[in-house]
Design an enzyme around this catalytic site. Structure first.
Site, PDB file in Angstrom:
ATOM      1  CB  CYS A  32      44.252  87.844  25.846  1.00 34.29           C
ATOM      2  SG  CYS A  32      45.483  86.883  26.747  1.00 34.29           S
ATOM      3  CG  HIS A 311      45.512  90.114  29.706  1.00 35.50           C
ATOM      4  ND1 HIS A 311      44.629  89.289  29.050  1.00 35.50           N
ATOM      5  CD2 HIS A 311      45.020  91.396  29.550  1.00 35.50           C
ATOM      6  CE1 HIS A 311      43.645  90.020  28.530  1.00 35.50           C
ATOM      7  NE2 HIS A 311      43.867  91.286  28.812  1.00 35.50           N
TER       8      HIS A 311
END
Length: 371
Positions: A32, A311
């Site tokens: 990510c 994330h």
């Protein structure tokens, strides 16, 4: 997958920009950090343009060895030439090359998006410089070894070419800082220029990008053990030091230093401070470009309470619409939603989605009006 795409197409309707593509990127376990930065770079107009040109000009040369530049140009071309307007693409070739190139990105641990961005831009510069030198037959070192030994005395060590090459990466992202030191005894000012491709700013609770930039350029006094050696006085002296932006870049990348090493804890901590980043930014501490104005077009957001897990997602402005990219998922968001990523006014908050890297594009109007 298809549902997300059709939902986005429905949301945009007949306002879907002509020729534009909105594709999510597949996550390979922990990529990510890479996906969020690639989306921001894809929607950086001048950068995308250069990569698509690079691909078009080099696609015939089959003997070109894979590198990060060829893989990225290939990925951007793949996205822009899709028949569908929306969908998901797997950046497999690029990620494989990245891991081959740098062992730091090989593990499945949480990676830092800013480290990746700087590594990528520097790597692209290296590749473009090598290609430019090869094209000019201007090798970095003088081939016969005896020429180095008996070479001109004023030459660069190891025959390194003195004039640095200016690549399109430099033209897009590079600005110049001036580091000024004023001796408090003789008042002599020593100025040193330093190029930069991003600005890393210290942050404070309930602050703004403008105040962070002011702090970046604030005057610091050098005294006690930190005295400055003044060439004119030929001794260590108290001095005042400040950093100013001399030349503002076309694309201004601002990195908010959200991960701070806390000595008492012996580890890094994430600062969830609320730092307001405006949609329009005026550079107030620039020397040559006193009123350089910028418009925000992308934000890489860190989601999570700590530095070693979490994330990354990105917010991107494309054709006056804001989009939210979360790996494979792409959706439209309202411009007002951008402010939910400023950070938290309280230390312990349920909101852990904080702006981490900001991308601003320079507005040309003001500089063009000036004679």
């Amino acid at each position: 997958m298809g549902a997300t795409g059709s939902k986005l197409e429905k949301a945009l309707g007949d306002q879907f920009p002509e020729g534009e593509r909105y594709f999510g990127l597949e996550n390979f376990g922990n990529t990510c950090y890479c996906n969020s930065v690639l989306q921001a770079l894809y929607f950086c107009g001048p950068f995308r343009e250069q990569l698509l040109d690079y691909y078009a000009n080099n696609k015939g040369s089959g003997d070109v060895e894979d590198n990060l530049l060829t893989c990225l140009a290939d990925l951007f071309t793949q996205i822009s030439s899709q028949k569908k307007k929306t969908g998901v693409i797997a950046p497999k070739r690029f990620v494989q090359r990245l891991k081959k190139q740098n062992e730091l990105f090989r593990s499945y641990m949480h990676q830092d998006a800013h480290e990746f961005l700087i590594f990528l831009l520097n790597e692209l510069v290296d590749i473009l410089e090598k290609e430019a030198r090869a094209a000019k037959n201007d090798s970095e070192t003088l081939s016969p070894p005896e020429k180095i030994a008996n070479g001109p005395k004023n030459g660069q060590p190891n025959g390194v070419h003195k004039e640095p090459l200016v690549t399109w990466v430099h033209k897009i992202f590079q600005g110049i800082l001036t580091n000024e030191t004023r001796c408090l005894r003789c008042e002599t000012v020593t100025a040193r220029e330093e190029p930069f491709i991003d600005l890393s700013l210290d942050i404070e609770q309930n602050s703004s990008i403008t105040s962070c930039l002011k702090n970046f350029s604030s005057t610091e006094t050098l005294n006690a053990e930190d005295k400055f050696f003044c060439d004119k006085c030929c001794s260590l002296q108290e001095a005042q030091k400040r950093m100013k932006i001399k030349k503002a870049p076309q694309i201004l990348v601002i990195h908010l230093k959200r991960f701070k090493y806390i000595e008492q804890m012996g580890r890094h901590k994430k600062l969830s401070y609320r730092v307001v980043f405006p949609l329009e930014l005026k550079l107030i501490n620039s020397v040559e470009d006193a009123d350089a104005e910028y418009s925000l077009f992308a934000v890489v957001v860190h989601v999570g309470s700590g530095p070693n897990h979490g994330h990354y997602v990105s917010l991107v402005k494309s054709h006056n619409h804001w989009l939210f990219f979360d790996d494979e998922n792409v959706e439209m968001i309202d411009e007002s939603a951008v402010q939910t990523f400023f950070g938290s006014a309280q230390e312990y908050s349920s909101n852990t989605d904080h702006g981490y890297i900001l991308f601003y594009e320079r507005l040309e109007t003001n500089s063009n009006n000036k004679s």
